[in-house]
Write a protein that holds these residues in place. Structure first.
Motif, PDB file in Angstrom:
ATOM      1  N   GLU A 427      49.148  25.530  66.197  1.00 18.05           N
ATOM      2  CA  GLU A 427      50.459  25.886  65.661  1.00 18.05           C
ATOM      3  C   GLU A 427      50.635  27.397  65.591  1.00 18.05           C
ATOM      4  O   GLU A 427      51.731  27.915  65.749  1.00 18.05           O
ATOM      5  CB  GLU A 427      50.628  25.281  64.265  1.00 18.05           C
ATOM      6  CG  GLU A 427      50.653  23.752  64.269  1.00 18.05           C
ATOM      7  CD  GLU A 427      50.556  23.165  62.866  1.00 18.05           C
ATOM      8  OE1 GLU A 427      50.622  23.952  61.902  1.00 18.05           O
ATOM      9  OE2 GLU A 427      50.434  21.932  62.744  1.00 18.05           O
ATOM     10  N   ALA A 428      49.525  28.101  65.342  1.00 11.98           N
ATOM     11  CA  ALA A 428      49.601  29.552  65.228  1.00 11.98           C
ATOM     12  C   ALA A 428      49.638  30.239  66.589  1.00 11.98           C
ATOM     13  O   ALA A 428      50.087  31.378  66.704  1.00 11.98           O
ATOM     14  CB  ALA A 428      48.408  30.074  64.432  1.00 11.98           C
ATOM     15  N   GLY A 429      49.148  29.550  67.631  1.00  7.44           N
ATOM     16  CA  GLY A 429      49.106  30.149  68.963  1.00  7.44           C
ATOM     17  C   GLY A 429      49.855  29.298  69.975  1.00  7.44           C
ATOM     18  O   GLY A 429      50.965  28.831  69.716  1.00  7.44           O
ATOM     19  N   ASN A 430      49.233  29.093  71.122  1.00  9.11           N
ATOM     20  CA  ASN A 430      49.854  28.286  72.171  1.00  9.11           C
ATOM     21  C   ASN A 430      49.626  26.806  71.898  1.00  9.11           C
ATOM     22  O   ASN A 430      48.512  26.379  71.631  1.00  9.11           O
ATOM     23  CB  ASN A 430      49.262  28.653  73.546  1.00  9.11           C
ATOM     24  CG  ASN A 430      49.547  30.095  73.904  1.00  9.11           C
ATOM     25  OD1 ASN A 430      50.633  30.604  73.636  1.00  9.11           O
ATOM     26  ND2 ASN A 430      48.569  30.758  74.504  1.00  9.11           N
ATOM     27  N   LYS A 431      50.686  26.039  72.010  1.00  9.68           N
ATOM     28  CA  LYS A 431      50.574  24.596  71.786  1.00  9.68           C
ATOM     29  C   LYS A 431      49.644  23.978  72.830  1.00  9.68           C
ATOM     30  O   LYS A 431      49.614  24.394  73.987  1.00  9.68           O
ATOM     31  CB  LYS A 431      51.954  23.940  71.887  1.00  9.68           C
ATOM     32  CG  LYS A 431      52.971  24.431  70.854  1.00  9.68           C
ATOM     33  CD  LYS A 431      52.638  23.911  69.473  1.00  9.68           C
ATOM     34  CE  LYS A 431      53.728  24.308  68.479  1.00  9.68           C
ATOM     35  NZ  LYS A 431      53.425  23.830  67.127  1.00  9.68           N
ATOM     36  N   GLY A 432      48.890  22.992  72.418  1.00 12.13           N
ATOM     37  CA  GLY A 432      48.061  22.246  73.363  1.00 12.13           C
ATOM     38  C   GLY A 432      46.714  22.855  73.658  1.00 12.13           C
ATOM     39  O   GLY A 432      45.961  22.328  74.484  1.00 12.13           O
ATOM     40  N   GLN A 433      46.366  23.968  72.971  1.00 13.90           N
ATOM     41  CA  GLN A 433      45.075  24.605  73.247  1.00 13.90           C
ATOM     42  C   GLN A 433      43.908  23.673  72.929  1.00 13.90           C
ATOM     43  O   GLN A 433      42.942  23.598  73.694  1.00 13.90           O
ATOM     44  CB  GLN A 433      44.918  25.870  72.397  1.00 13.90           C
ATOM     45  CG  GLN A 433      45.811  27.028  72.779  1.00 13.90           C
ATOM     46  CD  GLN A 433      45.490  28.248  71.929  1.00 13.90           C
ATOM     47  OE1 GLN A 433      44.703  29.102  72.324  1.00 13.90           O
ATOM     48  NE2 GLN A 433      46.076  28.319  70.743  1.00 13.90           N
ATOM     49  N   LEU A 434      43.991  22.994  71.807  1.00 13.08           N
ATOM     50  CA  LEU A 434      42.881  22.143  71.397  1.00 13.08           C
ATOM     51  C   LEU A 434      42.687  20.985  72.364  1.00 13.08           C
ATOM     52  O   LEU A 434      41.552  20.663  72.746  1.00 13.08           O
ATOM     53  CB  LEU A 434      43.114  21.617  69.981  1.00 13.08           C
ATOM     54  CG  LEU A 434      41.952  20.841  69.351  1.00 13.08           C
ATOM     55  CD1 LEU A 434      40.725  21.732  69.191  1.00 13.08           C
ATOM     56  CD2 LEU A 434      42.353  20.258  67.991  1.00 13.08           C
ATOM     57  N   ALA A 435      43.778  20.355  72.792  1.00 13.29           N
ATOM     58  CA  ALA A 435      43.676  19.245  73.741  1.00 13.29           C
ATOM     59  C   ALA A 435      43.066  19.711  75.054  1.00 13.29           C
ATOM     60  O   ALA A 435      42.229  19.015  75.648  1.00 13.29           O
ATOM     61  CB  ALA A 435      45.056  18.637  73.981  1.00 13.29           C
ATOM     62  N   ARG A 436      43.473  20.891  75.525  1.00 15.80           N
ATOM     63  CA  ARG A 436      42.899  21.411  76.774  1.00 15.80           C
ATOM     64  C   ARG A 436      41.409  21.697  76.613  1.00 15.80           C
ATOM     65  O   ARG A 436      40.616  21.467  77.535  1.00 15.80           O
ATOM     66  CB  ARG A 436      43.651  22.678  77.205  1.00 15.80           C
ATOM     67  CG  ARG A 436      45.057  22.415  77.733  1.00 15.80           C
ATOM     68  CD  ARG A 436      45.641  23.631  78.429  1.00 15.80           C
ATOM     69  NE  ARG A 436      45.921  24.717  77.495  1.00 15.80           N
ATOM     70  CZ  ARG A 436      47.065  24.839  76.812  1.00 15.80           C
ATOM     71  NH1 ARG A 436      48.027  23.920  76.947  1.00 15.80           N
ATOM     72  NH2 ARG A 436      47.254  25.859  76.016  1.00 15.80           N
ATOM     73  N   ALA A 437      41.032  22.203  75.441  1.00 17.08           N
ATOM     74  CA  ALA A 437      39.607  22.459  75.195  1.00 17.08           C
ATOM     75  C   ALA A 437      38.820  21.158  75.159  1.00 17.08           C
ATOM     76  O   ALA A 437      37.715  21.070  75.719  1.00 17.08           O
ATOM     77  CB  ALA A 437      39.443  23.218  73.876  1.00 17.08           C
ATOM     78  N   PHE A 438      39.384  20.104  74.537  1.00 20.67           N
ATOM     79  CA  PHE A 438      38.731  18.794  74.539  1.00 20.67           C
ATOM     80  C   PHE A 438      38.554  18.284  75.969  1.00 20.67           C
ATOM     81  O   PHE A 438      37.531  17.666  76.308  1.00 20.67           O
ATOM     82  CB  PHE A 438      39.548  17.789  73.737  1.00 20.67           C
ATOM     83  CG  PHE A 438      39.381  17.895  72.242  1.00 20.67           C
ATOM     84  CD1 PHE A 438      38.165  18.224  71.672  1.00 20.67           C
ATOM     85  CD2 PHE A 438      40.457  17.645  71.395  1.00 20.67           C
ATOM     86  CE1 PHE A 438      38.007  18.311  70.296  1.00 20.67           C
ATOM     87  CE2 PHE A 438      40.318  17.723  70.016  1.00 20.67           C
ATOM     88  CZ  PHE A 438      39.082  18.064  69.471  1.00 20.67           C
ATOM     89  N   SER A 439      39.546  18.542  76.798  1.00 24.76           N
ATOM     90  CA  SER A 439      39.486  18.083  78.192  1.00 24.76           C
ATOM     91  C   SER A 439      38.327  18.750  78.935  1.00 24.76           C
ATOM     92  O   SER A 439      37.600  18.104  79.697  1.00 24.76           O
ATOM     93  CB  SER A 439      40.812  18.384  78.891  1.00 24.76           C
ATOM     94  OG  SER A 439      40.772  17.963  80.232  1.00 24.76           O
TER      95      SER A 439
END
Length: 469
Positions: A427-439
């Motif tokens: 929420e504080a940065g680019n949306k979807g960062q965590l999902a991409r990292a999980f990928s």
């Protein structure tokens, strides 16, 4: 690694700041200029928290002052090491005698005058100081509690004060005449005063003020003023003592050595504790390990900056981290950012570490806790991919859950990938960062079989260490 304690830095006599990695010679030069321009005698307090390198700096400055081109007679007096003595006056005079200025007869005369004063005058001075800086009503109550014999003895001392004052004036005059022949003032450094028992600490201060405040002697007090204030209150047995006001009776000038930058000190620790012996060229030659040293240092910079960590806290965690690296085989993943974060938590936030270890959090709660550790983290994205660090933490934490408790942290919906975890870093940065990292993590076969216990067992020192790497 040869020691779990910080080793004393070698201080070459001719170039005392040669081994200083913190660029502190410039501060010694400034302080020396002050002494040069106010050589009639004063008291300078170097006030820094414990663990910020005061003693090392003081010892380097001592040798710097004594260089032939500077030409100062310098005494280094570790008050804590002399704390066992009964009379600090004798200890201070002994140090002055060691300078071998000459005119031994005059010095012996000074010592004889001191012998008459030190036993009788100090109790009066200390009691007078208490009367001024403690609530008068409290002081009066204390006097009432004295035995009749003690009150009589006190009255007797007060009656003789004029006589003792004359002796004190004679002592100071003789001392001043003794040091006057020197071209420059004697520099008397007193270190570790805040570590002494309160009685000894207060007596040293009072003796400096009342006996040695003469032209030709500059006193340097290396102190943590807050801790010394606690000692003063402890000595007088009252929180009503105004310690700052009390100390300003003795201190003419206060100076704090600027702390090195977090980054500068971390690099110094990395070198001092020989992390390169683990992060060898051979290990760095492997693609998956090549960024480990820089990643570890980036995480160290960020966590210590967020905490505003003391130098001692930084050093403590670096020492432990270096020790724990002996539990990794050369081919094993260290996950340096996550590993360093967990060591930091274990050391300075053990309640959080314990909850992680006990699987107290849900994955969402752990994500929230991670964000709380690093608020305003978007400012650090250029230094370290925090979404990836968070993803590693959650992935391995989730792997350690019982099968029925595990979450599907990654959802692949054809065109997009999502995660049920609502990351505040996202929420504080680019949306979807965590999902991409999980990928990215899910495509690493080794990571699918690891859980957080892999690192926690090493941090808890429950696995063998192999020294020599």
């Amino acid at each position: 690694m040869s020691s779990l304690r910080s080793n004393e830095i070698e201080i070459p006599a001719g170039k005392p700041f040669d081994n200083c990695k913190l660029d502190r010679e410039k501060y010694a030069k400034v302080l020396t200029q002050i002494i040069e321009n106010y050589s009639d005698g004063f008291v300078l307090a170097i006030n820094n928290k414990w663990g910020e390198g005061k003693t090392t700096f003081i010892k380097m400055w001592q040798k710097y002052l004594a260089l032939p081109e500077n030409g100062y007679k310098v005494i280094y007096f570790n008050a804590w090491e002399h704390d066992f003595g009964q009379d600090p006056m004798a200890a201070i005079l002994s140090e002055i005698k060691s300078l071998d200025i000459g005119n031994e007869d005059k010095l012996n005369g000074i010592i004889k005058k001191a012998a008459k004063l030190s036993i009788h005058a100090i109790p009066i001075l200390l009691t007078a100081a208490a009367n001024k800086y403690i609530d008068s009503e409290t002081f009066a109550e204390g006097i009432k509690k004295l035995s009749e014999k003690s009150i009589d003895a006190f009255q007797s001392e007060v009656d003789e004060y004029k006589k003792k004052k004359e002796g004190l004036d004679e002592f100071k005059k003789a001392l001043e005449e003794y040091v006057v022949p020197l071209d420059k003032p004697v520099v008397f450094i007193i270190d570790e005063l805040d570590r002494c028992n309160p009685k000894y600490a207060v007596e040293v201060l009072e003796i400096i003020k009342h006996f040695f405040s003469v032209s030709g002697i500059v006193f340097i007090l290396s102190i943590d003023k807050e801790q010394l204030g606690n000692a003063i209150r402890g000595y007088y047995g009252s929180d009503l003592i105004k310690a700052d006001e009390y100390l300003w009776r003795f201190i003419d000038l206060e100076y704090s050595i600027p702390k090195p930058s977090i980054d500068q000190f971390n690099k110094y620790l990395f070198e001092t504790y020989k992390f390169a012996d683990f992060f060898t060229a051979e290990r760095m030659g492997k693609h998956q390990f090549k960024n480990e040293p820089s990643t570890l240092l980036k995480m160290a910079n960020i966590v210590f900056d967020k905490r505003n960590a003391s130098l001692r806290e930084q050093e403590k965690i670096f020492i432990l981290t270096r020790l724990l690296l002996f539990s990794f085989e050369k081919h094993q993943f260290v996950f340096p950012a996550l590993f360093f974060l967990l060591v930091y938590l274990k050391t300075l936030k053990p309640d959080i570490f314990s909850k992680i270890e006990r699987k107290y959090y849900s994955c969402q709660e752990l994500s929230n806790e991670f964000f709380e550790l690093f608020k305003s983290i978007e400012k650090s994205n250029d230094e370290l991919n925090f979404a990836y660090v968070e993803a590693l933490l959650l992935w391995f934490y989730n792997n350690g859950m019982k099968h029925e408790q595990r979450l599907e942290l990654l959802n692949n919906n054809g065109e997009s990938i999502t995660t049920p975890i609502k990351s505040k870093i996202d929420e504080a940065g680019n949306k979807g960062q965590l999902a991409r990292a999980f990928s990215i993590i899910s495509n690493q076969y080794e990571f699918n079989h690891l859980n957080l216990k892999y690192l926690i067992k090493k941090i808890n020192l429950t696995e063998p260490l192999v020294f020599g790497r």
